[in-house]
Design an enzyme around this catalytic site. Structure first.
Site, PDB file in Angstrom:
ATOM      1  N   ARG A   1      27.902   0.517  10.359  1.00 10.58           N
ATOM      2  CA  ARG A   1      28.001  -0.624  11.263  1.00 10.58           C
ATOM      3  C   ARG A   1      29.398  -1.246  11.176  1.00 10.58           C
ATOM      4  O   ARG A   1      29.953  -1.404  10.098  1.00 10.58           O
ATOM      5  CB  ARG A   1      26.955  -1.643  10.814  1.00 10.58           C
ATOM      6  CG  ARG A   1      26.406  -2.499  11.889  1.00 10.58           C
ATOM      7  CD  ARG A   1      25.026  -2.998  11.593  1.00 10.58           C
ATOM      8  NE  ARG A   1      24.788  -3.450  10.223  1.00 10.58           N
ATOM      9  CZ  ARG A   1      23.594  -3.798   9.777  1.00 10.58           C
ATOM     10  NH1 ARG A   1      22.549  -3.741  10.579  1.00 10.58           N
ATOM     11  NH2 ARG A   1      23.420  -4.194   8.537  1.00 10.58           N
TER      12      ARG A   1
ATOM     13  N   ARG B   1      31.045  -5.557   7.537  1.00  7.55           N
ATOM     14  CA  ARG B   1      30.571  -6.751   6.821  1.00  7.55           C
ATOM     15  C   ARG B   1      30.463  -6.419   5.341  1.00  7.55           C
ATOM     16  O   ARG B   1      30.049  -5.305   4.996  1.00  7.55           O
ATOM     17  CB  ARG B   1      29.186  -7.159   7.334  1.00  7.55           C
ATOM     18  CG  ARG B   1      29.229  -7.848   8.670  1.00  7.55           C
ATOM     19  CD  ARG B   1      27.922  -8.511   9.022  1.00  7.55           C
ATOM     20  NE  ARG B   1      26.777  -8.047   8.242  1.00  7.55           N
ATOM     21  CZ  ARG B   1      25.533  -7.967   8.713  1.00  7.55           C
ATOM     22  NH1 ARG B   1      25.284  -8.289   9.952  1.00  7.55           N
ATOM     23  NH2 ARG B   1      24.552  -7.567   7.942  1.00  7.55           N
TER      24      ARG B   1
ATOM     25  N   LYS C   1      13.458  -5.837   9.536  1.00  6.57           N
ATOM     26  CA  LYS C   1      12.456  -6.901   9.391  1.00  6.57           C
ATOM     27  C   LYS C   1      12.802  -8.127  10.253  1.00  6.57           C
ATOM     28  O   LYS C   1      11.928  -8.661  10.919  1.00  6.57           O
ATOM     29  CB  LYS C   1      12.354  -7.364   7.924  1.00  6.57           C
ATOM     30  CG  LYS C   1      11.766  -6.326   6.993  1.00  6.57           C
ATOM     31  CD  LYS C   1      11.490  -6.903   5.629  1.00  6.57           C
ATOM     32  CE  LYS C   1      12.725  -7.319   4.868  1.00  6.57           C
ATOM     33  NZ  LYS C   1      13.611  -6.212   4.464  1.00  6.57           N
TER      34      LYS C   1
ATOM     35  N   ARG D   1       9.222 -11.203  -2.489  1.00  2.42           N
ATOM     36  CA  ARG D   1      10.057 -10.054  -2.844  1.00  2.42           C
ATOM     37  C   ARG D   1       9.793  -9.603  -4.273  1.00  2.42           C
ATOM     38  O   ARG D   1      10.424  -8.647  -4.739  1.00  2.42           O
ATOM     39  CB  ARG D   1      11.516 -10.438  -2.716  1.00  2.42           C
ATOM     40  CG  ARG D   1      12.230  -9.764  -1.521  1.00  2.42           C
ATOM     41  CD  ARG D   1      13.615 -10.218  -1.602  1.00  2.42           C
ATOM     42  NE  ARG D   1      14.672  -9.669  -0.874  1.00  2.42           N
ATOM     43  CZ  ARG D   1      15.130 -10.108   0.288  1.00  2.42           C
ATOM     44  NH1 ARG D   1      14.479 -10.982   0.971  1.00  2.42           N
ATOM     45  NH2 ARG D   1      16.241  -9.628   0.780  1.00  2.42           N
TER      46      ARG D   1
ATOM     47  N   ARG E   1      21.397  -3.201  -3.282  1.00  6.94           N
ATOM     48  CA  ARG E   1      20.229  -3.835  -2.646  1.00  6.94           C
ATOM     49  C   ARG E   1      19.025  -2.895  -2.709  1.00  6.94           C
ATOM     50  O   ARG E   1      17.890  -3.330  -2.896  1.00  6.94           O
ATOM     51  CB  ARG E   1      20.549  -4.223  -1.204  1.00  6.94           C
ATOM     52  CG  ARG E   1      21.503  -5.422  -1.158  1.00  6.94           C
ATOM     53  CD  ARG E   1      21.981  -5.716   0.232  1.00  6.94           C
ATOM     54  NE  ARG E   1      20.931  -6.196   1.100  1.00  6.94           N
ATOM     55  CZ  ARG E   1      21.045  -6.324   2.416  1.00  6.94           C
ATOM     56  NH1 ARG E   1      22.172  -6.008   3.002  1.00  6.94           N
ATOM     57  NH2 ARG E   1      20.055  -6.772   3.143  1.00  6.94           N
TER      58      ARG E   1
HETATM   59  P1  AMP Z   1      18.026 -11.328   3.210  1.00  2.55           P
HETATM   60  O1  AMP Z   1      18.759 -11.949   4.350  1.00  2.55           O
HETATM   61  O2  AMP Z   1      16.528 -11.389   3.368  1.00  2.55           O
HETATM   62  O3  AMP Z   1      18.505  -9.936   2.877  1.00  2.55           O
HETATM   63  O4  AMP Z   1      18.348 -12.233   1.910  1.00  2.55           O
HETATM   64  C1  AMP Z   1      19.667 -12.432   1.452  1.00  2.55           C
HETATM   65  C2  AMP Z   1      19.662 -12.747  -0.041  1.00  2.55           C
HETATM   66  O5  AMP Z   1      18.905 -13.932  -0.294  1.00  2.55           O
HETATM   67  C3  AMP Z   1      18.997 -11.686  -0.922  1.00  2.55           C
HETATM   68  O6  AMP Z   1      19.886 -10.639  -1.235  1.00  2.55           O
HETATM   69  C4  AMP Z   1      18.616 -12.505  -2.140  1.00  2.55           C
HETATM   70  O7  AMP Z   1      19.745 -12.789  -2.961  1.00  2.55           O
HETATM   71  C5  AMP Z   1      18.189 -13.822  -1.511  1.00  2.55           C
HETATM   72  N1  AMP Z   1      16.733 -13.818  -1.205  1.00  2.55           N
HETATM   73  C6  AMP Z   1      16.133 -13.829   0.022  1.00  2.55           C
HETATM   74  N2  AMP Z   1      14.798 -13.834  -0.091  1.00  2.55           N
HETATM   75  C7  AMP Z   1      14.526 -13.812  -1.413  1.00  2.55           C
HETATM   76  C8  AMP Z   1      13.331 -13.793  -2.180  1.00  2.55           C
HETATM   77  N3  AMP Z   1      12.112 -13.781  -1.588  1.00  2.55           N
HETATM   78  N4  AMP Z   1      13.441 -13.763  -3.537  1.00  2.55           N
HETATM   79  C9  AMP Z   1      14.637 -13.797  -4.140  1.00  2.55           C
HETATM   80  N5  AMP Z   1      15.809 -13.794  -3.489  1.00  2.55           N
HETATM   81  C10 AMP Z   1      15.771 -13.810  -2.121  1.00  2.55           C
END
Ligand code: AMP
Length: 222
Positions: free
Chosen positions: A126, A159, A13, A87, A170
């Site tokens: 990775r 990582r 994404k 989300r 996740r």
């Molecule tokens: P990402 O980089 O998009 O994978 O986001 C990293 C972390 O931020 C996720 O694992 C969540 O803990 C938090 N996060 C990001 N976007 C959201 C969202 N829309 N709702 C809730 N938590 C979020």
């Protein structure tokens, strides 16, 4: 254009959103990036989000909606592409309400489709260099010497996010809370499914083809 990009963890994404934003002059709003900035600046929001993020759980909706609706208000003229938000179905409903308040709506939803096995292999394989940041893969982007960076000889690391148990967590969160968002949008908007198992450039081509066709159709209508 107001676009939402959905997809499982590791579907690409972030990469695709950056390319869409550059190609169509849209603001790229990544909820994960904004949260990481809040944490880096030590803000109240950053502190509140920290424990959720570190455990792979979602940050509470109320915090996310306030943060993202605020960010979107900076994109009134340019349009935006949302990456990582909404989300949960609740976030999607609140987003629609906030947009409707300004006589706006989401124009397009792109759903990057990829199976869990492919992504898990991609993410857990990775490896990166802690010194120069170079990224390798144990199957398809191997360094010359196993486990060692080609650029500076540093030992490569995985990582923490890419560890198998975190990736599995996740995915669990995604299936329980985020996949229903795709169904929510299918009821209210047109959702375009994109095959994200292909190489990143091919996926970009598929997305641009789709967006160009839609742009052309809407110009004809006007
Ligand atoms: P990402 O980089 O998009 O994978 O986001 C990293 C972390 O931020 C996720 O694992 C969540 O803990 C938090 N996060 C990001 N976007 C959201 C969202 N829309 N709702 C809730 N938590 C979020």
């Amino acid at each position: 254009m107001r676009i939402v990009l959905l997809g499982a963890p590791g579907a690409g994404k972030g990469t695709q959103c950056k390319r869409i934003a550059a190609q169509y002059s849209l603001l790229h709003l990544s909820s994960g990036d904004i949260l990481r900035q809040e944490r880096a600046h030590g803000t109240q929001l950053g502190k509140k989000a920290q424990s959720y993020m570190d455990s792979g759980a979602l940050v509470p909706d109320v915090l996310m909606v306030e943060m993202m609706v605020g960010a979107i208000s900076n994109a009134v003229d340019s349009g935006f592409v949302l990456d990582g938000f909404p989300r949960t179905v609740n976030q999607a409903i609140k987003l629609d309400k906030a947009l409707a308040h300004n006589q706006q709506k989401i124009d397009m939803v792109l759903n990057l489709k990829i199976d869990e096995v492919t992504v898990t292999r991609r993410m857990t394989g990775r490896r990166s260099c802690p010194k120069c940041g170079a990224v390798y893969h144990i199957e398809n982007l191997k360094p010359n010497v196993e486990g060692i960076c080609d650029n500076d000889g540093t030992r490569l690391v995985q990582r923490p996010d890419d560890a198998l148990e975190v990736v599995a967590n996740r995915f669990k969160t995604y299936f329980q809370q985020t996949e229903p968002v795709v169904d929510y949008y299918r009821e209210n908007n047109t959702v375009y499914d994109i095959d994200a198992s292909k190489a990143a450039d091919k996926v970009t081509d598929l997305i641009f083809e789709r967006l160009n066709a839609i742009n052309l159709a809407s110009k004809r209508e006007n």
